[in-house]
Design a protein around this motif. Structure first.
Motif, PDB file in Angstrom:
ATOM      1  N   LEU A 282       0.819  -1.213   0.000  1.00 25.08           N
ATOM      2  CA  LEU A 282       0.000   0.000   0.000  1.00 25.08           C
ATOM      3  C   LEU A 282       0.852   1.263   0.000  1.00 25.08           C
ATOM      4  O   LEU A 282       0.366   2.332  -0.361  1.00 25.08           O
ATOM      5  N   ARG A 283       2.120   1.135   0.397  1.00 21.50           N
ATOM      6  CA  ARG A 283       2.990   2.302   0.400  1.00 21.50           C
ATOM      7  C   ARG A 283       3.581   2.596  -0.979  1.00 21.50           C
ATOM      8  O   ARG A 283       4.233   3.617  -1.158  1.00 21.50           O
ATOM      9  N   ARG A 284       3.362   1.705  -1.924  1.00 19.94           N
ATOM     10  CA  ARG A 284       3.784   1.996  -3.291  1.00 19.94           C
ATOM     11  C   ARG A 284       2.868   3.059  -3.888  1.00 19.94           C
ATOM     12  O   ARG A 284       1.655   2.977  -3.779  1.00 19.94           O
ATOM     13  N   ARG A 285       3.468   4.020  -4.542  1.00 23.96           N
ATOM     14  CA  ARG A 285       2.647   5.084  -5.118  1.00 23.96           C
ATOM     15  C   ARG A 285       1.679   4.542  -6.161  1.00 23.96           C
ATOM     16  O   ARG A 285       0.543   5.012  -6.271  1.00 23.96           O
ATOM     17  N   THR A 286       2.124   3.583  -6.954  1.00 27.89           N
ATOM     18  CA  THR A 286       1.244   3.045  -7.986  1.00 27.89           C
ATOM     19  C   THR A 286       0.017   2.384  -7.377  1.00 27.89           C
ATOM     20  O   THR A 286      -1.091   2.491  -7.913  1.00 27.89           O
ATOM     21  N   VAL A 287       0.203   1.714  -6.235  1.00 30.03           N
ATOM     22  CA  VAL A 287      -0.922   1.044  -5.573  1.00 30.03           C
ATOM     23  C   VAL A 287      -1.830   2.080  -4.910  1.00 30.03           C
ATOM     24  O   VAL A 287      -3.054   2.042  -5.072  1.00 30.03           O
ATOM     25  N   ALA A 288      -1.235   3.023  -4.168  1.00 24.69           N
ATOM     26  CA  ALA A 288      -2.031   4.011  -3.439  1.00 24.69           C
ATOM     27  C   ALA A 288      -2.808   4.924  -4.383  1.00 24.69           C
ATOM     28  O   ALA A 288      -4.037   5.048  -4.281  1.00 24.69           O
ATOM     29  N   PHE A 289      -2.094   5.568  -5.313  1.00 22.27           N
ATOM     30  CA  PHE A 289      -2.772   6.511  -6.199  1.00 22.27           C
ATOM     31  C   PHE A 289      -3.569   5.792  -7.288  1.00 22.27           C
ATOM     32  O   PHE A 289      -4.558   6.322  -7.785  1.00 22.27           O
ATOM     33  N   GLY A 290      -3.137   4.590  -7.668  1.00 16.42           N
ATOM     34  CA  GLY A 290      -3.919   3.811  -8.622  1.00 16.42           C
ATOM     35  C   GLY A 290      -5.282   3.466  -8.067  1.00 16.42           C
ATOM     36  O   GLY A 290      -6.309   3.623  -8.726  1.00 16.42           O
ATOM     37  N   ASN A 291      -5.301   3.013  -6.796  1.00 12.56           N
ATOM     38  CA  ASN A 291      -6.585   2.689  -6.173  1.00 12.56           C
ATOM     39  C   ASN A 291      -7.423   3.932  -5.914  1.00 12.56           C
ATOM     40  O   ASN A 291      -8.654   3.869  -5.968  1.00 12.56           O
ATOM     41  N   THR A 353      -2.231   7.856 -18.488  1.00 15.90           N
ATOM     42  CA  THR A 353      -3.545   7.469 -18.994  1.00 15.90           C
ATOM     43  C   THR A 353      -4.598   7.589 -17.903  1.00 15.90           C
ATOM     44  O   THR A 353      -5.710   8.071 -18.141  1.00 15.90           O
ATOM     45  N   LEU A 354      -4.263   7.150 -16.694  1.00 18.51           N
ATOM     46  CA  LEU A 354      -5.207   7.224 -15.580  1.00 18.51           C
ATOM     47  C   LEU A 354      -5.570   8.672 -15.266  1.00 18.51           C
ATOM     48  O   LEU A 354      -6.749   9.018 -15.132  1.00 18.51           O
ATOM     49  N   ALA A 355      -4.562   9.536 -15.155  1.00 20.78           N
ATOM     50  CA  ALA A 355      -4.822  10.940 -14.835  1.00 20.78           C
ATOM     51  C   ALA A 355      -5.642  11.621 -15.922  1.00 20.78           C
ATOM     52  O   ALA A 355      -6.630  12.323 -15.632  1.00 20.78           O
ATOM     53  N   LEU A 356      -5.266  11.414 -17.190  1.00 21.54           N
ATOM     54  CA  LEU A 356      -6.002  12.025 -18.299  1.00 21.54           C
ATOM     55  C   LEU A 356      -7.431  11.494 -18.381  1.00 21.54           C
ATOM     56  O   LEU A 356      -8.362  12.234 -18.699  1.00 21.54           O
ATOM     57  N   SER A 357      -7.604  10.211 -18.092  1.00 23.99           N
ATOM     58  CA  SER A 357      -8.947   9.612 -18.141  1.00 23.99           C
ATOM     59  C   SER A 357      -9.855  10.222 -17.087  1.00 23.99           C
ATOM     60  O   SER A 357     -11.031  10.514 -17.345  1.00 23.99           O
ATOM     61  N   LEU A 358      -9.326  10.429 -15.884  1.00 27.41           N
ATOM     62  CA  LEU A 358     -10.126  11.048 -14.825  1.00 27.41           C
ATOM     63  C   LEU A 358     -10.507  12.481 -15.191  1.00 27.41           C
ATOM     64  O   LEU A 358     -11.654  12.900 -14.995  1.00 27.41           O
ATOM     65  N   LEU A 359      -9.546  13.226 -15.735  1.00 26.54           N
ATOM     66  CA  LEU A 359      -9.826  14.609 -16.126  1.00 26.54           C
ATOM     67  C   LEU A 359     -10.870  14.655 -17.250  1.00 26.54           C
ATOM     68  O   LEU A 359     -11.797  15.469 -17.219  1.00 26.54           O
ATOM     69  N   GLY A 360     -10.713  13.782 -18.243  1.00 28.28           N
ATOM     70  CA  GLY A 360     -11.674  13.738 -19.343  1.00 28.28           C
ATOM     71  C   GLY A 360     -13.054  13.340 -18.870  1.00 28.28           C
ATOM     72  O   GLY A 360     -14.067  13.913 -19.304  1.00 28.28           O
ATOM     73  N   GLN A 361     -13.116  12.370 -17.957  1.00 24.04           N
ATOM     74  CA  GLN A 361     -14.405  11.953 -17.410  1.00 24.04           C
ATOM     75  C   GLN A 361     -15.087  13.120 -16.692  1.00 24.04           C
ATOM     76  O   GLN A 361     -16.302  13.317 -16.822  1.00 24.04           O
ATOM     77  N   ALA A 461      -9.504  14.868  -8.469  1.00 27.50           N
ATOM     78  CA  ALA A 461      -8.836  13.568  -8.364  1.00 27.50           C
ATOM     79  C   ALA A 461      -7.837  13.366  -9.494  1.00 27.50           C
ATOM     80  O   ALA A 461      -6.743  12.828  -9.288  1.00 27.50           O
ATOM     81  N   GLY A 462      -8.213  13.792 -10.704  1.00 30.16           N
ATOM     82  CA  GLY A 462      -7.293  13.666 -11.837  1.00 30.16           C
ATOM     83  C   GLY A 462      -6.011  14.439 -11.591  1.00 30.16           C
ATOM     84  O   GLY A 462      -4.906  13.941 -11.872  1.00 30.16           O
ATOM     85  N   ALA A 463      -6.131  15.643 -11.065  1.00 31.43           N
ATOM     86  CA  ALA A 463      -4.949  16.444 -10.767  1.00 31.43           C
ATOM     87  C   ALA A 463      -4.114  15.809  -9.655  1.00 31.43           C
ATOM     88  O   ALA A 463      -2.870  15.788  -9.712  1.00 31.43           O
ATOM     89  N   ALA A 464      -4.790  15.246  -8.630  1.00 23.01           N
ATOM     90  CA  ALA A 464      -4.082  14.609  -7.518  1.00 23.01           C
ATOM     91  C   ALA A 464      -3.326  13.370  -7.976  1.00 23.01           C
ATOM     92  O   ALA A 464      -2.179  13.133  -7.570  1.00 23.01           O
ATOM     93  N   VAL A 465      -3.968  12.557  -8.814  1.00 20.60           N
ATOM     94  CA  VAL A 465      -3.320  11.351  -9.327  1.00 20.60           C
ATOM     95  C   VAL A 465      -2.128  11.709 -10.203  1.00 20.60           C
ATOM     96  O   VAL A 465      -1.065  11.079 -10.130  1.00 20.60           O
ATOM     97  N   ALA A 466      -2.283  12.733 -11.038  1.00 22.15           N
ATOM     98  CA  ALA A 466      -1.179  13.158 -11.885  1.00 22.15           C
ATOM     99  C   ALA A 466       0.008  13.595 -11.048  1.00 22.15           C
ATOM    100  O   ALA A 466       1.169  13.250 -11.339  1.00 22.15           O
TER     101      ALA A 466
END
Length: 472
Positions: A282-291, A353-361, A461-466
């Protein structure tokens, strides 16, 4: 978070090197395995969408109020979100195939109960048992998929196909739900699920092999009790508060209990020799911000679909079939996104892709503020379809981010996190935001409020994930 972040799961540097003799194409056997596992995911997606269109008719038949309709969704998501981590770990230890088949049995039998429901209590009981079956099917199915297909192009392709069929299940469910509700009644939507479960149950034992961890650590019982109890209490509190507010003693007690149990879970896991959830993971950034991205995309999309269903049928007086066709178009766009999202991930990485997808959504959901009280079908169809394309991109990219780099013996834990995020997102979004629409005097005003809040949350959320997934 001051921990080094591994490279993007979509980039070659992020993957565990594949063996030199690793196949580049799916074998015939692998295709059969993928078909069965995707069919099960398809069925679960079908469950959510096929009922969504039927909700207004179902409510009238069984006597559920507009604000009570959320329980038709929450009764399913409560156990499916609460028990995912537990069943994911049990499957790791005692056999993923065995539990997968058991989940299909529970899901099929409970779908039959929901079909024959004679009052709200019996229907919600069937929905809750469906959720329990899904809590077994989803993590075990994902674990079987990720352990069958090695990390790299084959797994990326398998996850892309799985995500595409997940969206196709949503599409078919929306259209089929409209057709079945208008012709045979809402009960036929639940009957369809019992038939689907029976078909998958017949095929699965013939193509799936058993899969479990090589070592056999003890099940983390304190962790299992605390996280399951915490999720159940928290989801119940939020769902009840959405209908009656936060004034009730039961709401406050279960809310405090849920938070306390989840805090206890973190303490237990930090001291456990065989934790249910690996805190270092859970301390991995990919896991934390991905989830985080997964939680937001699912919660906001499920909420918008819920309120749009009410808007189309109760504000614009569109039929169940017409509503199904609107969401059918949305599903077609999602399928297209599922075909091209892996290519985009390969080019710019799962993080971007995740960040852009959230922003587009967020942008396309914000466009729904242009809906009117007299017309809005075309705008609703276009905006929700484009938002769904971004939603699908977020689904695939967050799944890749969370599961990449995780060894096979912990795939149940990783996929349990992915699917828990999905189900909790679906569960929490509707009670927290859907209530803004269902409890206002004018439904249309409530719909606009939900749309505005959902769009704002997605953009933030998109900005935070990015920012969180930026290489440091």
């Amino acid at each position: 978070m001051a921990i080094d972040t591994p490279p993007s799961p979509a980039s070659p540097a992020s993957r565990t090197p594949a063996p030199a003799d690793a196949p580049e194409r799916l074998s015939g056997r692998a295709r059969l395995v993928l078909f069965v596992l995707c069919a099960a995911q398809f069925m679960v997606a079908l469950d959510f969408s096929v009922l969504n269109v039927a909700l207004p008719v179902l409510g009238e038949d069984l006597g559920l109020s507009t604000s009570g309709l959320q329980w038709a969704v929450t009764a399913f998501a409560l156990p499916s979100g609460g028990f995912l981590l537990l069943f994911g770990r049990i499957a790791d230890l005692y056999g993923r195939r065995r539990l997968f088949l058991a989940g299909l049995v529970v899901f099929g039998a409970s779908s039959l109960l929901a079909t024959l429901a004679w009052d709200p209590a019996s229907f919600l009981a069937g929905r809750a048992l469906q959720g329990l079956g899904a809590a077994v099917i989803v993590p075990t199915g994902m674990s079987l998929l990720t352990t069958t297909f090695p990390e790299g192009p084959l797994r990326d392709r398998a996850l892309g196909i799985s995500g595409t069929l997940l969206s196709l299940g949503f599409t078919v469910g929306m259209v089929a739900g409209g057709v079945l509700t208008d012709t045979l009644g809402w009960r036929s939507t639940m009957g369809l699920l019992s038939i689907a479960a029976a078909v998958v149950l017949v095929l699965a034992p013939k193509v799936l092999g058993e899969s479990r961890t090589t070592d056999r650590p003890k099940l983390d019982v304190p962790g299992a009790v605390s996280v399951t109890g915490g999720l159940l209490a928290l989801i119940y509190a939020l769902s009840t508060a959405a209908e009656r507010g936060f004034d009730g003693a039961d709401v406050l007690v279960t809310l405090v209990l849920g938070v306390a149990l989840l805090i206890a879970f973190v303490v237990v896991e930090s001291r456990s020799a065989a934790p249910l959830v690996s805190l270092p993971m859970l301390r991995r950034r990919t896991v934390a911000f991905g989830n985080l991205g997964g939680l937001i995309t699912f919660s906001m999309m499920s909420t918008v679909v819920f309120v749009l269903t009410l808007y189309l049928q109760e504000v614009l007086d569109l039929s169940a079939l017409g509503t199904g066709l609107v969401f059918g178009v949305q599903g077609v766009f999602s399928v297209l996104a599922g075909m091209y999202a892996p290519k985009l991930i390969g080019r710019i990485g799962a993080r971007r892709t995740l960040a852009l997808s959230l922003l587009g959504q967020g942008v396309f959901i914000g466009a729904l503020l242009g809906l009117g009280e007299e017309s809005g079908v075309l705008l609703a169809t276009a905006a929700v379809s484009l938002a769904s394309m971004c939603h699908l991109g977020a689904i695939i990219s967050y799944g890749l981010a969370v599961t990449s780099g995780v060894p096979d013996e912990e795939q149940g834990l990783a996929t349990g996190l992915v699917t828990t995020t999905q189900q909790v997102g679906i569960t929490v979004g509707i009670p927290l935001l859907g209530v803004l629409a269902t409890t206002q005097d004018v439904l249309f005003d409530g719909v606009r409020t939900v749309v505005a809040v959902a769009a704002a949350i997605l953009l933030v959320a998109g900005a935070a994930v990015a920012a969180g997934l930026r290489r440091g």
